[in-house]
Structures are given as C-alpha cells and as structure tokens.
Write a protein that holds these residues in place. Structure first.
Motif, mmCIF file in Angstrom:
data_model
loop_
_atom_site.group_PDB
_atom_site.id
_atom_site.type_symbol
_atom_site.label_atom_id
_atom_site.label_comp_id
_atom_site.label_asym_id
_atom_site.label_seq_id
_atom_site.Cartn_x
_atom_site.Cartn_y
_atom_site.Cartn_z
ATOM 1 N N GLN A 1 0.844 -1.185 0.000
ATOM 2 C CA GLN A 1 0.000 0.000 0.000
ATOM 3 C C GLN A 1 0.883 1.240 0.000
ATOM 4 O O GLN A 1 1.820 1.340 0.786
ATOM 5 C CB GLN A 1 -0.883 -0.005 1.251
ATOM 6 C CG GLN A 1 -2.039 0.950 1.190
ATOM 7 C CD GLN A 1 -3.212 0.385 0.415
ATOM 8 O OE1 GLN A 1 -3.059 -0.596 -0.318
ATOM 9 N NE2 GLN A 1 -4.377 0.974 0.548
ATOM 10 N N VAL A 2 0.582 2.138 -0.904
ATOM 11 C CA VAL A 2 1.344 3.381 -1.037
ATOM 12 C C VAL A 2 0.405 4.562 -0.821
ATOM 13 O O VAL A 2 -0.730 4.551 -1.301
ATOM 14 C CB VAL A 2 1.991 3.489 -2.436
ATOM 15 C CG1 VAL A 2 2.661 4.839 -2.618
ATOM 16 C CG2 VAL A 2 3.000 2.357 -2.637
ATOM 17 N N GLN A 3 0.876 5.545 -0.097
ATOM 18 C CA GLN A 3 0.093 6.751 0.141
ATOM 19 C C GLN A 3 0.923 7.997 -0.128
ATOM 20 O O GLN A 3 2.129 8.008 0.126
ATOM 21 C CB GLN A 3 -0.389 6.808 1.593
ATOM 22 C CG GLN A 3 -1.535 5.885 1.921
ATOM 23 C CD GLN A 3 -2.066 6.114 3.321
ATOM 24 O OE1 GLN A 3 -1.309 6.333 4.248
ATOM 25 N NE2 GLN A 3 -3.374 6.070 3.464
ATOM 26 N N GLY B 1 4.728 3.868 2.613
ATOM 27 C CA GLY B 1 4.194 2.552 2.327
ATOM 28 C C GLY B 1 5.234 1.656 1.703
ATOM 29 O O GLY B 1 6.427 1.841 1.876
ATOM 30 N N SER B 2 4.748 0.687 0.961
ATOM 31 C CA SER B 2 5.622 -0.330 0.368
ATOM 32 C C SER B 2 6.232 0.173 -0.938
ATOM 33 O O SER B 2 5.921 -0.304 -2.023
ATOM 34 C CB SER B 2 4.816 -1.604 0.116
ATOM 35 O OG SER B 2 4.183 -2.047 1.301
ATOM 36 N N ASP C 1 5.792 -0.393 -6.303
ATOM 37 C CA ASP C 1 5.685 -0.925 -4.947
ATOM 38 C C ASP C 1 6.452 -2.231 -4.814
ATOM 39 O O ASP C 1 6.784 -2.877 -5.815
ATOM 40 C CB ASP C 1 4.215 -1.106 -4.562
ATOM 41 C CG ASP C 1 3.556 -2.202 -5.370
ATOM 42 O OD1 ASP C 1 3.581 -3.365 -4.931
ATOM 43 O OD2 ASP C 1 3.035 -1.899 -6.451
ATOM 44 N N THR D 1 4.032 -5.855 -5.905
ATOM 45 C CA THR D 1 3.799 -6.308 -7.283
ATOM 46 C C THR D 1 4.921 -5.907 -8.228
ATOM 47 O O THR D 1 4.974 -6.399 -9.358
ATOM 48 C CB THR D 1 2.493 -5.725 -7.826
ATOM 49 O OG1 THR D 1 2.625 -4.297 -7.938
ATOM 50 C CG2 THR D 1 1.323 -6.043 -6.896
ATOM 51 N N ARG E 1 2.698 2.328 -10.706
ATOM 52 C CA ARG E 1 1.363 2.911 -10.799
ATOM 53 C C ARG E 1 1.430 4.394 -10.463
ATOM 54 O O ARG E 1 2.397 4.862 -9.873
ATOM 55 C CB ARG E 1 0.406 2.229 -9.813
ATOM 56 C CG ARG E 1 0.114 0.780 -10.095
ATOM 57 C CD ARG E 1 -1.005 0.280 -9.192
ATOM 58 N NE ARG E 1 -1.360 -1.100 -9.469
ATOM 59 C CZ ARG E 1 -0.836 -2.137 -8.824
ATOM 60 N NH1 ARG E 1 0.037 -1.948 -7.874
ATOM 61 N NH2 ARG E 1 -1.222 -3.360 -9.130
ATOM 62 N N TYR F 1 -0.048 7.392 -8.315
ATOM 63 C CA TYR F 1 -0.756 7.636 -7.066
ATOM 64 C C TYR F 1 -1.005 9.137 -6.906
ATOM 65 O O TYR F 1 -0.215 9.969 -7.393
ATOM 66 C CB TYR F 1 0.068 7.136 -5.877
ATOM 67 C CG TYR F 1 0.236 5.639 -5.840
ATOM 68 C CD1 TYR F 1 1.256 5.014 -6.531
ATOM 69 C CD2 TYR F 1 -0.659 4.844 -5.123
ATOM 70 C CE1 TYR F 1 1.414 3.635 -6.513
ATOM 71 C CE2 TYR F 1 -0.510 3.468 -5.085
ATOM 72 C CZ TYR F 1 0.525 2.872 -5.785
ATOM 73 O OH TYR F 1 0.669 1.501 -5.762
#
Length: 121
Positions: free
Chosen positions: A1-3, A26-27, A101, A104, A108, A110
């Motif tokens: 999870q990335v924020q 996050g990751s 991340d 996976t 992506r 964000y």
C-alpha cells in the motif's frame, strides 16, 4: 500500500509565498516521477510542475520563474515552493507520483488527497 500526503496549504495574500510538501509512504520500491497538479473550481486539473528522479524539472508556463519543485529521494518527499503568488493560483494542489511498490513491482500513478491554496487580492 502506497500513500501520498500533502501538507502546507493555506491562505496567503497576493505576492506572498507558500511551501507545499508531499510525503510518500508505504511499500515503496522506487519513485520515478513526482509532480504537482492543481484544480481550481470549474476548471480542469492541470500539471503545475514535474521532477524526475534525476532532478530534471518542467513547469507550466503560468508558474515559471515563481514556483520551484524539488525532491528528497532518501525521504521520499517532494516539495513545491511557491513565490509571488497570484489570486489565479488559488486551487486545490495535488501531489502525484509514479511509484513502483514492493508487492507487485508494478509502477502505478498515485495521488494525494489535495491541499487548498487560497491567494487573496
């Protein structure tokens, strides 16, 4: 999870300055590009500034010479220094990042939740 979490918005008089920060957490395996966007009421979201992981930058014509984007790769942070602010800079400012991340290993895009910047005349 990335924020992505922005901070630093607020109310300032025309001609003043504000500094925005964006913290990515996050990751995170790697962050390629980070950028700042803004969206004024009734208008489309527009890109304000972008910075690569090599430090290369690009700016919207409307903010060139007034805004400076920077990043701290070790801290996964991005910043936007805004000087000589104008009422037309009033908008919600969003942080954006192209992030890979550790789960996976897929890159992506964000977005942060946005921070309000209001410039009074």
């Amino acid at each position: 999870q990335v924020q992505l979490v922005e901070s630093g918005g607020g109310l300032v008089q025309a001609g003043g300055s504000l500094s925005l920060s964006c913290a990515a957490s996050g990751s995170i395996y790697s962050i390629a590009v980070m950028a700042w966007y803004r969206q004024a009421p009734g208008k489309q979201r527009e890109r304000v500034a972008i910075i690569g992981n090599d430090g290369s930058t690009d700016y919207a014509d409307s903010v060139k010479g007034r805004f400076t984007i920077s990043r701290d790769n070790a801290k996964n942070m991005a910043y936007l220094q805004m000087n000589s602010l104008k009422p037309e800079d009033t908008a919600v400012y969003y942080c954006n990042g192209a992030i890979m991340d550790t789960g996976t290993f897929t890159r992506r895009t964000y977005w942060g939740q946005g921070t309000q910047v209001t410039v009074s005349s």
